[in-house]
Design a protein around this motif. Structure first.
Motif: not given
Length: 494
Positions: A297-309, A356-360, A382-383, A456-462
């Protein structure tokens, strides 16, 4: 025929990296003028010529990629197959042009042909949509209203309107409708401009992008995984040293490109864990992974400083004849990936939203950016910022990276989000929510970027409408084709 070929090439000339957005509607106007009022068969032929004249130079990076080993046939073959869809568009436009309000139906048919070639064959190939020529200019704000479909529709509507104005140049009383077709999209873009949100209504984030560079060896990159990884580990370690020495501020998270890591089912990586721990912030890193089922699988992983993948995103749209290989026995003649990857990669089916931390962070991988659903789904969930790890080192010093950056700029406006493009060899960039590029690297250089971006949390019409504008255009196109078939039959019966 000469005018059609010239129009196709002019459409390419207006495409990124050139900022000549106004050439696209003019080129389309010539094409629309040629097919206007003709039989569908003639429209198909002219559309095929137009498409090939546009797509052959636009996809020249395929020759940079495969030409040394396979000659021009993969390049010409892909351009030819994709030009067939513009041939179908030409046929539909010829029929739609006979109806009242012809420019509207022609534009809807064009968007429908783009939808079709984004689906078939083998998962489609959306490269070269009209919207992707509009990463600058007056029509870009329309992306926030109706996404890429509305931008493509606007380009085609202006072109169709211009063609109709030329046809009616001696009939001033009939100028109103075609003039509206030209002016309404432009005025719409101007009106939308103040509504393109750039404020940090969900805070800000300091981000680091790592471009570790890669050897410019084309297909030889298939066997340079260790070099690619080492370069990016070195780039990340340089960031650690710069942060610790106080030369750059500590980021909130770090984005590394596609194909940096290589993991088994346990997803362990001492180097990435050490870098995350030393920085004290999470990483967003792309890599190839094999799960317990033995499938890659081609993937993106969030790597935490304490717990790893941790959480991951699996690429949804796989590149045909590279990441997934139909007709393997035949594909071996045009693709070296048949032997490099004996098993097809498995696509994901979920939008990529990583905590990613407190950020989506909404994520997509390379080719994903050409499709509408990836970042739409992530933003709907919610990103507040978007990231695009990619590996463009295959394509040398070609226009491919700039074409992809143009797509990222359109996605930024479409969803009102900053987009972080992290490429192995360039072009890496920080794109603001209004589509402007605040930082950008050169190709085939090692460079880290540090930037403060709005969340930004506001969603566009699109974002809210999702695929609705696209399918509205498809319904219009199908309706016009049915009516163009029914109308002469009704006249004959009468």
């Amino acid at each position: 025929m000469l005018a059609t070929v010239a129009a196709g090439f002019a459409l390419y000339a207006g495409a990124p990296p050139r900022e000549l957005w106004w050439l696209a509607p003019l080129a389309f106007a010539v094409f629309a003028g040629v097919v206007r009022g003709r039989r569908a068969r003639a429209g198909f032929g002219y559309g095929l010529l137009f498409g090939f004249a546009f797509l052959l130079p636009l996809l020249g990076w395929l020759q940079d990629f495969l030409g040394a080993d396979f000659g021009p046939w993969p390049w010409a073959g892909v351009a030819g197959v994709e030009a067939l869809f513009l041939g179908l568009a030409g046929a539909g436009m010829a029929r739609g042009s006979r109806l009242p309000g012809g420019p509207v139906w022609m534009a809807a048919v064009l968007v429908t042909s783009e939808v079709l070639r984004s689906i078939v064959p083998f998962g489609g190939f959306p490269w070269g949509r009209l919207a992707f020529t509009q990463d600058t200019g007056l029509l870009l704000p329309l992306a926030a209203l109706g996404g890429s479909a509305l931008v493509s529709f606007a380009v085609a509507l202006i072109g169709g309107g211009l063609a109709e104005l030329v046809h009616r140049r001696h009939e001033r009383r009939r100028w109103v409708a075609p003039l509206a077709a030209v002016l309404v999209p432009i005025l719409g873009g101007v009106v939308m401009l103040p509504f393109i949100g750039t404020d940090a209504n969900a805070g800000t984030a300091r981000v680091a992008l790592i471009q570790g560079n890669a050897p410019n060896v084309g297909l030889g990159l298939l066997y340079e995984d260790d070099v690619l990884r080492a370069n990016h580990i070195k780039g990340a370690q340089q960031l650690v040293a710069d942060v610790q020495a106080g030369r750059v501020p500590q980021p909130d998270f770090v984005v590394l490109p596609e194909q940096v890591g290589s993991w088994g089912p346990s997803r362990t990586d001492p180097n990435l864990s050490a870098i995350a721990e030393q920085l004290g912030v999470p990483l967003v890193v792309g890599g190839l992974g094999t799960d317990a089922d033995g499938k890659p699988r081609n993937q993106i992983v969030q790597w935490d400083p304490a717990t790893g993948a941790g959480d991951r995103y699996v690429k949804q749209h796989l590149v045909p004849f590279a990441e997934t290989i139909p007709m393997r026995s035949v594909a071996r003649l045009v693709s070296p990936f048949v032997d490099r990857f004996p098993r097809d990669m498995v696509p994901g089916d979920q939008p990529g939203v990583l905590k990613v931390g407190d950020i989506k962070v909404g994520v997509g991988i390379c080719y994903d950016v050409a499709y509408d659903d990836v970042f739409t789904g992530a933003t709907q969930q919610g990103a507040t910022v978007l990231a695009l790890p990619t590996n463009n080192a295959w394509y040398g010093h070609s226009e491919m990276s700039y074409q992809q950056l143009a797509m990222a700029r359109l996605r930024a406006v479409e969803h009102g989000r900053a987009v972080l493009v992290a490429s192995t060899s360039g072009v890496s960039a920080v794109v603001q929510p209004d589509g402007t590029v605040s930082q950008q690297t050169q190709q085939f250089t090692a460079q880290n970027l540090i930037a403060e971006v709005p969340l930004r949390s506001t969603q566009t019409a699109a974002t809210t409408l999702g695929s609705a504008p696209t399918w509205a255009a498809v319904v219009l196109a199908m309706g016009s084709l049915l009516f163009s078939w029914w109308r002469p039959r009704r006249s004959a019966e009468g």
